[in-house]
Design an enzyme around this catalytic site. Structure first.
Site, PDB file in Angstrom:
ATOM      1  N   SER A  47       6.937  46.203  51.626  1.00 49.38           N
ATOM      2  CA  SER A  47       8.378  46.132  51.846  1.00 49.38           C
ATOM      3  C   SER A  47       8.969  47.516  51.613  1.00 49.38           C
ATOM      4  O   SER A  47       8.630  48.186  50.623  1.00 49.38           O
ATOM      5  CB  SER A  47       9.038  45.121  50.900  1.00 49.38           C
ATOM      6  OG  SER A  47      10.426  45.029  51.167  1.00 49.38           O
ATOM      7  N   GLU A  48       9.831  47.946  52.532  1.00 50.03           N
ATOM      8  CA  GLU A  48      10.255  49.344  52.521  1.00 50.03           C
ATOM      9  C   GLU A  48      11.121  49.723  51.328  1.00 50.03           C
ATOM     10  O   GLU A  48      11.373  50.907  51.101  1.00 50.03           O
ATOM     11  CB  GLU A  48      10.997  49.669  53.821  1.00 50.03           C
ATOM     12  CG  GLU A  48      12.316  48.971  53.989  1.00 50.03           C
ATOM     13  CD  GLU A  48      12.762  48.945  55.434  1.00 50.03           C
ATOM     14  OE1 GLU A  48      13.915  49.315  55.671  1.00 50.03           O
ATOM     15  OE2 GLU A  48      11.986  48.560  56.314  1.00 50.03           O
ATOM     16  N   ASN A  49      11.598  48.731  50.555  1.00 52.13           N
ATOM     17  CA  ASN A  49      12.357  49.089  49.357  1.00 52.13           C
ATOM     18  C   ASN A  49      11.446  49.471  48.200  1.00 52.13           C
ATOM     19  O   ASN A  49      11.925  49.808  47.123  1.00 52.13           O
ATOM     20  CB  ASN A  49      13.298  47.951  48.942  1.00 52.13           C
ATOM     21  CG  ASN A  49      12.566  46.667  48.603  1.00 52.13           C
ATOM     22  OD1 ASN A  49      11.598  46.310  49.256  1.00 52.13           O
ATOM     23  ND2 ASN A  49      13.037  45.957  47.593  1.00 52.13           N
ATOM     24  N   SER A  89       7.800  55.112  49.778  1.00 55.78           N
ATOM     25  CA  SER A  89       7.675  54.003  50.720  1.00 55.78           C
ATOM     26  C   SER A  89       7.803  54.487  52.161  1.00 55.78           C
ATOM     27  O   SER A  89       7.014  54.106  53.036  1.00 55.78           O
ATOM     28  CB  SER A  89       8.734  52.940  50.419  1.00 55.78           C
ATOM     29  OG  SER A  89       8.571  51.821  51.247  1.00 55.78           O
TER      30      SER A  89
END
Length: 215
Positions: A47-49, A89
């Site tokens: 997940s990009e967070n 990320s």
């Protein structure tokens, strides 16, 4: 017409993700994919967070309020999961370290152009997120979407009319009605949702659908 539920569609996408893959799940429908990992297969969801090792949605009442994905959905973490800042990320996404991204879409063109960040409708503010980084840095882009808009108009088109996220980036499209590959010749049918006919799905598609390749 037979239309798959979001969960059934997520399970169908999950079936095609190879063992050992590193996979980014986009905001919206793609987040459901992590709940349908086929038995005996290991897939590392990103997940990009800043999470590597995203697990399925926790049961009601067992949510960790500090553990969410990029769509602000409560998630779990699998054993060995890692947490890191946005810069790391996005370096993973841009640097070719993610194998597959599963993204939602407003429109997909028959040449693989993707539009998923703006509709030009003032009621729906544009939101780029990490999609543009993903389509540049990730080699395989899968799209998970409804086949048509709420008004019945097609989302699969000869050419996108919304602002583009990426040019010619989509490999395969999973909709509630069918699975389609993007080929140099256009959309090619992989499979129909059981109960649907090609002519029915074609009538809801804004570009020709080619028959499956002979086996």
């Amino acid at each position: 017409m037979i239309s798959l539920s979001d969960n059934a569609l997520a399970a169908r996408v999950a079936r095609d993700i190879p063992d050992g893959s590193y996979v980014n799940l986009g905001i919206g429908k793609p987040t459901h994919v992590s709940a349908f990992l086929p038995e005996g297969r290991e897939v590392i969801y990103h997940s990009e967070n800043g999470i590597l090792g995203v697990g399925p949605t926790p049961p009601a009442g067992q949510e960790d309020v500090e553990l969410i994905d990029a769509s602000k959905r409560f998630v779990t973490a699998v054993p060995g999961a890692a947490y890191f800042e946005h810069a790391d990320s996005f370096a993973m996404m841009r640097g070719g370290h993610i194998d597959i991204a599963v993204l939602g879409a407003y429109q997909v063109a028959e040449n693989g152009d993707l539009a998923n960040w703006a509709t030009l409708d003032e009621k729906y503010p544009p939101a780029v997120g990490g999609a543009m980084d993903l389509v540049v840095g990730v080699p395989t882009i899968l799209v998970m979407m409804r086949h048509v808009n709420r008004d019945g108009s097609p989302k699969l088109l000869r050419r996108c009319t919304f602002p583009l996220t990426g040019l010619g980036v989509v490999s395969r499209i999973y909709t509630d009605l069918a699975v389609l590959d993007v080929t140099p010749e256009g959309f090619r049918l992989v499979e129909l949702t059981p109960g649907n006919s090609l002519s029915e799905v074609q009538a809801l598609t804004g570009a020709p659908i080619l028959h499956p390749m002979p086996t």
